[in-house]
Enzyme design. Structure first.
Site, PDB file in Angstrom:
ATOM      1  N   HIS A  28       0.845  -1.194   0.000  1.00  0.00           N
ATOM      2  CA  HIS A  28       0.000   0.000   0.000  1.00  0.00           C
ATOM      3  C   HIS A  28       0.880   1.243   0.000  1.00  0.00           C
ATOM      4  O   HIS A  28       1.629   1.481   0.943  1.00  0.00           O
ATOM      5  CB  HIS A  28      -0.908   0.005   1.229  1.00  0.00           C
ATOM      6  CG  HIS A  28      -1.824  -1.182   1.291  1.00  0.00           C
ATOM      7  ND1 HIS A  28      -1.396  -2.423   1.715  1.00  0.00           N
ATOM      8  CD2 HIS A  28      -3.142  -1.303   0.982  1.00  0.00           C
ATOM      9  CE1 HIS A  28      -2.414  -3.269   1.660  1.00  0.00           C
ATOM     10  NE2 HIS A  28      -3.480  -2.621   1.219  1.00  0.00           N
ATOM     11  N   PRO A 117      -5.905  -5.076  11.106  1.00  0.00           N
ATOM     12  CA  PRO A 117      -7.354  -4.919  11.260  1.00  0.00           C
ATOM     13  C   PRO A 117      -7.659  -3.492  11.714  1.00  0.00           C
ATOM     14  O   PRO A 117      -7.233  -3.073  12.790  1.00  0.00           O
ATOM     15  CB  PRO A 117      -7.697  -5.948  12.351  1.00  0.00           C
ATOM     16  CG  PRO A 117      -6.600  -6.957  12.287  1.00  0.00           C
ATOM     17  CD  PRO A 117      -5.374  -6.180  11.935  1.00  0.00           C
ATOM     18  N   GLY A 158     -10.530   4.681   7.495  1.00  0.00           N
ATOM     19  CA  GLY A 158     -10.939   3.292   7.712  1.00  0.00           C
ATOM     20  C   GLY A 158     -10.943   2.925   9.180  1.00  0.00           C
ATOM     21  O   GLY A 158     -11.884   2.291   9.672  1.00  0.00           O
ATOM     22  N   ASN A 187      -7.334  11.976   4.321  1.00  0.00           N
ATOM     23  CA  ASN A 187      -7.068  12.202   2.899  1.00  0.00           C
ATOM     24  C   ASN A 187      -8.319  12.058   2.033  1.00  0.00           C
ATOM     25  O   ASN A 187      -8.226  12.094   0.802  1.00  0.00           O
ATOM     26  CB  ASN A 187      -5.974  11.247   2.403  1.00  0.00           C
ATOM     27  CG  ASN A 187      -6.300   9.786   2.686  1.00  0.00           C
ATOM     28  OD1 ASN A 187      -7.458   9.386   2.676  1.00  0.00           O
ATOM     29  ND2 ASN A 187      -5.270   8.988   2.951  1.00  0.00           N
ATOM     30  N   HIS A 263      -4.457   4.212  -3.029  1.00  0.00           N
ATOM     31  CA  HIS A 263      -4.420   3.516  -1.746  1.00  0.00           C
ATOM     32  C   HIS A 263      -3.445   2.340  -1.758  1.00  0.00           C
ATOM     33  O   HIS A 263      -2.637   2.186  -0.842  1.00  0.00           O
ATOM     34  CB  HIS A 263      -5.823   3.026  -1.394  1.00  0.00           C
ATOM     35  CG  HIS A 263      -5.886   2.191  -0.161  1.00  0.00           C
ATOM     36  ND1 HIS A 263      -5.956   2.724   1.108  1.00  0.00           N
ATOM     37  CD2 HIS A 263      -5.870   0.841   0.011  1.00  0.00           C
ATOM     38  CE1 HIS A 263      -5.991   1.752   1.999  1.00  0.00           C
ATOM     39  NE2 HIS A 263      -5.945   0.592   1.361  1.00  0.00           N
ATOM     40  N   ARG A 356     -17.793 -18.366  38.846  1.00  0.00           N
ATOM     41  CA  ARG A 356     -17.559 -16.918  38.789  1.00  0.00           C
ATOM     42  C   ARG A 356     -17.390 -16.362  40.206  1.00  0.00           C
ATOM     43  O   ARG A 356     -16.601 -15.447  40.439  1.00  0.00           O
ATOM     44  CB  ARG A 356     -18.694 -16.192  38.067  1.00  0.00           C
ATOM     45  CG  ARG A 356     -20.047 -16.295  38.761  1.00  0.00           C
ATOM     46  CD  ARG A 356     -21.073 -15.342  38.191  1.00  0.00           C
ATOM     47  NE  ARG A 356     -22.376 -15.526  38.825  1.00  0.00           N
ATOM     48  CZ  ARG A 356     -23.350 -14.639  38.786  1.00  0.00           C
ATOM     49  NH1 ARG A 356     -23.188 -13.493  38.146  1.00  0.00           N
ATOM     50  NH2 ARG A 356     -24.508 -14.882  39.372  1.00  0.00           N
ATOM     51  N   GLU A 410     -17.071  -3.904  24.714  1.00  0.00           N
ATOM     52  CA  GLU A 410     -16.218  -5.102  24.654  1.00  0.00           C
ATOM     53  C   GLU A 410     -15.134  -4.983  23.591  1.00  0.00           C
ATOM     54  O   GLU A 410     -14.005  -5.442  23.801  1.00  0.00           O
ATOM     55  CB  GLU A 410     -17.063  -6.355  24.389  1.00  0.00           C
ATOM     56  CG  GLU A 410     -17.774  -6.908  25.605  1.00  0.00           C
ATOM     57  CD  GLU A 410     -19.183  -6.382  25.748  1.00  0.00           C
ATOM     58  OE1 GLU A 410     -19.927  -6.910  26.596  1.00  0.00           O
ATOM     59  OE2 GLU A 410     -19.546  -5.440  24.998  1.00  0.00           O
ATOM     60  N   HIS A 472     -28.406 -15.436  25.181  1.00  0.00           N
ATOM     61  CA  HIS A 472     -27.382 -15.312  26.212  1.00  0.00           C
ATOM     62  C   HIS A 472     -26.790 -16.662  26.614  1.00  0.00           C
ATOM     63  O   HIS A 472     -26.008 -16.728  27.558  1.00  0.00           O
ATOM     64  CB  HIS A 472     -27.971 -14.624  27.452  1.00  0.00           C
ATOM     65  CG  HIS A 472     -28.057 -13.139  27.322  1.00  0.00           C
ATOM     66  ND1 HIS A 472     -28.709 -12.525  26.282  1.00  0.00           N
ATOM     67  CD2 HIS A 472     -27.563 -12.142  28.104  1.00  0.00           C
ATOM     68  CE1 HIS A 472     -28.621 -11.209  26.435  1.00  0.00           C
ATOM     69  NE2 HIS A 472     -27.928 -10.952  27.519  1.00  0.00           N
ATOM     70  N   ARG A 519     -22.321 -19.353  35.834  1.00  0.00           N
ATOM     71  CA  ARG A 519     -23.240 -18.554  36.635  1.00  0.00           C
ATOM     72  C   ARG A 519     -23.888 -19.423  37.714  1.00  0.00           C
ATOM     73  O   ARG A 519     -24.156 -18.968  38.826  1.00  0.00           O
ATOM     74  CB  ARG A 519     -24.324 -17.954  35.739  1.00  0.00           C
ATOM     75  CG  ARG A 519     -25.372 -17.153  36.517  1.00  0.00           C
ATOM     76  CD  ARG A 519     -26.567 -16.854  35.632  1.00  0.00           C
ATOM     77  NE  ARG A 519     -27.576 -16.076  36.335  1.00  0.00           N
ATOM     78  CZ  ARG A 519     -28.880 -16.247  36.182  1.00  0.00           C
ATOM     79  NH1 ARG A 519     -29.324 -17.196  35.380  1.00  0.00           N
ATOM     80  NH2 ARG A 519     -29.745 -15.498  36.821  1.00  0.00           N
TER      81      ARG A 519
END
Length: 658
Positions: A28, A117, A158, A187, A263, A356, A410, A472, A519
């Site tokens: 690139h 990423p 991006g 740009n 690019h 937990r 998250e 869930h 749980r």
């Protein structure tokens, strides 16, 4: 600032990028060419670094969030004197080179994060900045300043379109990370088209709304760039800084400059005329002038003086503050007490609670022994139960707090934890419900790729969640995590295995660990000693119940289903063995002899039970075995009802074995 020489260096950096991309016909060009003046100011004037000590604790950290523009970073690392040679630049994207297609942590001196990423690098930079703030608060004294560096990251449109970046930007503004400087390579182009096809945001107003200081500059004016960076560094007002740099993508190649074609490698075929236009010699590719080399040699010499001055400060500080020095040294070395397990109290024999909840007890014991350990949650501390008591909450006013309130973010939590881990001073952990692990999966993958010792605490691990229903109830998520290379996934079967799981996570320094916790309440396996269970987790798998006669059947289980396998073995008779297999990955790292002793090949009658999809279990039960699991989504009902309805019971194990 010698603008004449820096302008020359910028054009030579453009030449390096064009030659490298042309040589491999891949890469690139847009960012390396468009941001060349920014690189010249950063590496030639504004950043604090010393190439011969790339991990200097008080260096400015530079993150290229737009990692596709990796030749920008490799070119400037080479020019500024890092151990990135001309041959390394020539071997851009070649097999086993230290100049891969996207920057990779541990591969190249001066690369602070694995990026590519889009948006992840923004989150990493926020993590670096948080780490820097906490390091300054923890280790600086009235007499000695060890930490006053800045974190600088370049991102483009991006990165800013990805949600992970937006979450991290909000977190940074709310937490007053004024040691963070983003340089927005604005740009007006994305890969497919001009940016206005997909965005219409007013960037200045957006950042201001997130409590950031904002300035827009000509990103190819050396004086404007330097002035903006100097002001950003000097303004300690509890607001992170963004410099919106208006640039011309692929500047230097008129045929594609300012267009989407600039690019990637689209402009490489025009490099002969482009190099001539930049004043580069036609007969020498990968050209760096003697003047540029001399400029950066002088910069390096000055950096050495600054580094040695800091080193003297560090030595004096270390002598005056031996306990703090020991803590910092241990943090950088990723040291963990060898007797950590013994520092975690055994649970009472009648203990019956969710893992937990056991994790809450364990994490507080761990935190006492490892002061570098930080934890956070995505607005779920009350449910994930990973709060460190009496350790304070991280905030602008309290950068010493060890509990990080990420909010419902998250994505950012994963990237920020990676940034803390990249910095290498503190140990980071983050928590949420297991079903939301996919929100931070990209960050988990990068942590595994980059060998970062991040700990993920995922609770509400199965259909045992109950009434919240299939949205869930994670049935596929544990297996989905297990297929990520270099990620340890540990699903403990009782409170003592939970203690072993935390010890395993802390003792691991070459990759991340995901702890999968329930749980619902589950009993202790009191027939086994504390040490057997904890040490068994460290090995990944162990014999939880040994046959008392000739071995005929092996039952394998993890997590809350271990209790059903144990009960079934009692009913089935003296030829049945139960193997607890809380961590496939750790088990696979054991010797062949140990694995054979636990799962002898001669015994092919095997049954596995886990409240999730069954596909990965065939590796351990073989073609003659039978997996008990859930190859469908769950249902809304009390957890014990759902388990029974879906066949996750002791009776199901007995029937399968028979």
């Amino acid at each position: 600032m010698n603008t004449t020489l820096l302008a020359q260096a910028a054009n030579e950096a453009r030449g390096l990028a064009m030659d490298a991309v042309h040589a491999c016909n891949s890469g690139h060009l847009g960012l390396p060419l468009g941001c060349a003046e920014i690189g010249a100011v950063l590496f030639g004037e504004s950043m604090r670094y010393y190439p011969d000590a790339p991990k200097w604790l008080n260096r400015d950290r530079f993150v290229l969030s737009a990692g596709h523009g990796s030749m920008f970073l490799y070119g400037w690392l080479h020019l500024s004197g890092y151990a990135v040679s001309r041959d390394d630049v020539k071997h851009f994207r070649a097999l086993h080179s230290i100049t891969p297609g996207h920057p990779e942590f541990h591969e190249t001196p001066g690369v602070e994060a694995t990026t590519g990423p889009l948006g992840q690098g923004v989150g990493n930079a926020v993590g670096y900045a948080l780490s820097g703030k906490r390091a300054a608060a923890r280790f600086n004294t009235a007499e000695h300043t060890l930490f006053d560096h800045h974190v600088i990251a370049i991102h483009g449109d991006g990165c800013l379109q990805e949600g992970v970046a937006k979450e991290a930007i909000a977190f940074a503004g709310h937490n007053g990370l004024d040691n963070l400087i983003l340089i927005y390579d604005s740009n007006d182009v994305t890969l497919d088209a001009m940016a206005d096809l997909t965005q219409g945001e007013d960037a200045e107003k957006y950042f201001a709304s997130q409590r950031w200081d904002v300035v827009t500059i000509d990103g190819q004016d050396l004086n404007e760039i330097a002035a903006a960076i100097e002001k950003a560094k000097g303004n300690k007002n509890a607001r992170p800084k963004v410099i919106i740099a208006k640039t011309l993508i692929a500047k230097g190649i008129p045929e594609v400059a300012g267009t989407a074609k600039g690019h990637g490698e689209g402009g490489a075929k025009f490099i002969d005329s482009a190099r001539a236009g930049l004043g580069l010699p036609a007969d020498e590719h990968f050209y760096v002038s003697a003047q540029t080399q001399a400029y950066f040699a002088e910069k390096k010499a000055a950096s050495k003086v600054e580094f040695e001055k800091w080193q003297a400060t560090y030595d004096a500080w270390s002598k005056a503050n031996p306990e703090l020095a020991a803590e910092l040294t241990a943090g950088v070395a990723l040291s963990v007490p060898l007797d950590l397990s013994s520092k975690i109290p055994a649970f009472p024999a009648d203990y019956k609670d969710a893992t937990r909840s056991a994790g809450s007890t364990v994490i507080n014991a761990v935190a006492k022994e490892i002061p570098q350990f930080l934890t956070g949650s995505a607005d779920l501390f009350g449910s994930t139960k990973n709060y460190i008591k009496d350790a304070g909450d991280y905030s602008t006013a309290n950068p010493l707090g060890r509990n990080i309130w990420f909010g419902i973010r998250e994505h950012a939590m994963g990237a920020i934890c990676n940034g803390i881990a990249y910095d290498g001073i503190f140990r980071a952990s983050g928590a949420t419900f297991l079903v939301f692990a996919d929100y931070l999966r990209g960050s988990i993958r990068l942590a595994a790729l980059s060998h970062l010792p991040v700990t993920y605490i995922f609770t509400h691990d199965s259909v045992g969640v109950g009434e919240d229903g299939p949205t869930h109830q994670p049935v596929e998520t544990v297996s989905g995590l297990r297929v990520i290379p270099n990620l340890d996934v540990i699903r403990p079967g009782d409170a003592e295995e939970t203690a072993g799981a935390f010890v395993a996570a802390m003792s691991r320094t070459d990759g991340p660990t995901a702890l999968i916790l329930t749980r619902q309440a589950i009993p202790l396996m009191n027939d086994l000693s504390v040490d057997v269970r904890r040490d068994g987790v460290l090995r990944g798998g162990y014999i939880a119940k040994k046959e008392t006669g000739a071995l005929t059947t092996i039952l394998l289980a993890t997590g809350s289903e271990l209790q059903y396998a144990m009960a079934a073995a009692t009913e089935l008779g003296d030829g049945v063995r139960v193997v607890s297999l809380p961590c496939f990955e750790r088990f696979e790292r054991q010797s062949a002899e140990y694995r054979e002793s636990v799962l002898p090949k001669a015994c092919t009658k095997r049954v596995s039970i886990e409240a999730g999809i069954t596909d990965l279990w065939w590796k351990y039960i073989g073609t003659e075995g039978k997996p008990i699991g859930i190859d469908r989504f769950g249902m809304s009902a009390p957890g014990d009802v759902v388990f029974k309805e879906l066949g996750i019971t002791k009776d199901a194990v007995v029937a399968a074995a028979k």
